[in-house]
Design a protein around this motif. Structure first.
Motif: not given
Length: 592
Positions: A32-41, A117-128
């Motif tokens: 519903k509007v305003g409900d927290p949606v799970p977000l994980y790094a 990390a930037v020099a090695k072209d690091y990426y991040f992954q999350m799940y929403y």
């Protein structure tokens, strides 16, 4: 395994439950509007080294409040996933404009870590809401004279989320960085940073059931489909050429042999037998090292069954994109449940070969594949621990795997071995074996084992090598492979070509009066696994950008185990096909 979550996974595995998709806290994915949606790094790591991943907060990101680890299934842990609550607050249908997560003073050490990390072209992954989010941590400005010492390194500090919804469901999420919101990391000095984010919600008409289809579209692009079909056509041509060769040459030769051997007995007595009939008294003489041979056959049969079940699950849609860990869970569970097949096949065939120490044979069958895999895992897990990478399995996960092996794999192996021993099946040989073996005549070099293996492995490998690139790019890269129907067709073609080429080489070996065909047929059938490992060398150094000791050891270590599994599986296929063929031709003639 995640902390304290081991036992319920064991119960699920022992009950052989289905492989469900990972559920978020909102288990029905309705909000519903305003409900927290799970977000994980999830993790960060060099883009070109898929095995070298680290926990998201191993880098000095700022966090808000206490970090909460998400309980994960066995397959997720094996996949290197380590989900933890992310600092972004993306409530359902709530737009956000340049929200500040936190303000942080980066020390010189923090700056150096981010710059590396930037020099090695690091990426991040999350799940929403179980949807994957990808992005890069920063960028390298190489404008200038090309001297690395003059490069400038920047960290992205503002992340914008674009989220699509359909009624009360999240359909899609994209993340992009603000190219103007940068932190200069070039110099070793303290830097004040404001980590920020924004979010924009947009309506979508895509139904919830189809929200994962966007991740599989890359495999279905016309250009890629064209290459896949070219691969199948190439494989089919190989099969047609091989079957045509057998039909026109091998079968004609066999027909002439049958006609010659069908002459009346008086005419046959006046002639000296030559060719494959001449060794009829030795062709079914049991091979050397028959305990090892039966163990190879048992393990190969189990791995063939495992591959078949994995393909069935793939074809019914279990391994859809980003169903995290489903493949690894399936591999562990099905391997454990099919160990009885290895025990039964190995013990039964060993007893048919008049073996007596069936217990030793059973232990050998159980250790033949698991032993090298366990040693490889111990070494690679030690490397991952030294690197503090997420590929290092927690102690709880190792305990879970041990319990599965101790409570499921081993008992089923023993039960299968007992059933195989008590089956009392006799080896079906259409001709009698003489007491003493004939001497094998001198043969040219190209009829030796290694040249025959090279010939036997080349054709099956040529039928699959085009498809291998896409498989490697999926397993050891970031491509998504979803066209399992095409892969299954290629697998069937691989089995057919392996069986046919092994049968052909077995006939030529017998025609040259070499009766030691048992091990030869197994080695020739399995030699495709050696070609695949050779392709690994080509792929690593010519087609990929992987580098570093950890990634190199993981790639060649685990690919060695996979190719060894192919060797055992295709070796069993090659021997079974040759055994069927040899029984057929010797049953068709009269041998005194």
């Amino acid at each position: 395994m995640a902390r304290g979550g081991g036992w319920h996974v064991v119960v699920l595995l022992l009950l052989c439950s289905a492989f469900p998709a990972v559920k978020s806290d909102g288990s029905d994915h309705k909000y519903k509007v305003g409900d927290p949606v799970p977000l994980y790094a999830n993790k960060v790591g060099p883009f070109h080294n898929p095995s070298e991943t680290y926990r998201y907060f191993d880098l000095p990101f700022c966090s808000t409040g206490e970090l909460k680890d998400k309980s994960e299934a066995l397959g997720e842990v094996l996949n290197g996933d380590r989900l933890v609550s992310a600092p972004y607050k993306l409530d359902f249908l709530v737009d956000r404009e340049s929200e500040v997560i936190c303000k942080k003073k980066l020390s010189k050490k923090d700056v150096a870590e981010f710059r590396r990390a930037v020099a090695k072209d690091y990426y991040f992954q999350m799940y929403y809401d179980d949807l994957p989010i990808w992005g890069f941590l920063g960028k390298v400005d190489k404008e200038g004279k090309g001297d690395p010492s003059e490069y400038k390194y920047y960290l992205f500090k503002h992340l914008h989320f674009e989220i699509f919804y359909n009624k009360d469901r999240v359909i899609e999420i994209n993340a992009r960085t603000d190219p103007n919101a940068l932190v200069d990391l070039t110099e070793d000095k303290e830097v004040d940073v404001e980590f920020m984010y924004s979010a924009k919600w947009k309506e979508s008409h895509v139904p919830f059931e189809k929200r994962m289809e966007k991740y599989s579209k890359s495999s279905s692009l016309p250009r890629h489909l064209e290459i896949h079909w070219f691969s199948i056509i190439n494989s089919c041509v190989t099969v047609l050429l091989l079957t045509g060769f057998l039909a026109t040459i091998l079968m004609r030769v066999l027909k002439n042999d049958f006609v010659k051997y069908a002459h009346d007995e008086e005419a046959a007595d006046d002639q000296e037998e030559t060719g494959w009939k001449y060794i009829h008294g030795d062709v079914f003489r049991f091979p050397k090292y028959k305990s090892l041979f039966a163990a190879c056959l048992g393990s190969g049969t189990q791995l063939f069954t495992l591959a078949t079940f994995i393909f069935l699950l793939a074809l019914v849609g279990v391994f859809y994109p980003y169903n995290r860990g489903a493949l690894f869970t399936a591999l562990v569970v099905i391997y454990a449940l099919t160990s009885g097949i290895a025990g039964y096949t190995g013990a039964s065939f060993y007893c048919q070969l008049e073996g007596t120490n069936w217990v030793r044979n059973l232990l050998l069958t159980g250790a033949l594949f698991c032993g090298p895999l366990f040693l490889t895992f111990c070494f690679l897990n030690t490397v991952a621990i030294a690197y503090h990478a997420t590929a290092a399995l927690p102690f709880g996960t190792i305990v879970v795997i041990f319990l599965i092996w101790a409570l499921v794999t081993s008992p089923l192996l023993v039960l299968g071995g007992i059933a195989g021993k008590n089956s009392k099946a006799e080896f079906q040989a259409p001709v009698r074996t003489t007491k003493y073996p004939r001497e094998i005549p001198p043969l040219p070099w190209y009829r030796a084992t290694l040249p025959q293996m090279a010939m036997a492995g080349f054709l099956p490998f040529s039928a699959i090598y085009i498809e291998l690139y896409y498989i490697f790019a999926s397993v050891w890269g970031h491509r998504i492979y979803t066209i399992y129907s095409i892969l299954f067709i290629v697998f069937i073609i691989l089995l057919i070509v392996t069986a046919f080429i092994t049968v052909a080489l077995t006939y030529f070996q017998l025609a040259a009066e070499d009766h030691e065909w048992w091990w030869r047929s197994f080695l020739c059938g399995g030699s495709t696994g050696l070609f695949i490992y050779g392709y690994c060398l080509y792929y690593y150094y010519a087609r990929s950008d992987m580098s570093g000791f950890m990634q190199t050891s993981f790639f060649f270590g685990y690919m060695a185990c996979i190719c060894y599994a192919f060797f055992l599986m295709l070796g069993a296929v090659g021997f079974r096909a040759s055994l069927f063929f040899v029984r057929h031709i010797y049953r068709s003639i009269k041998c005194e």
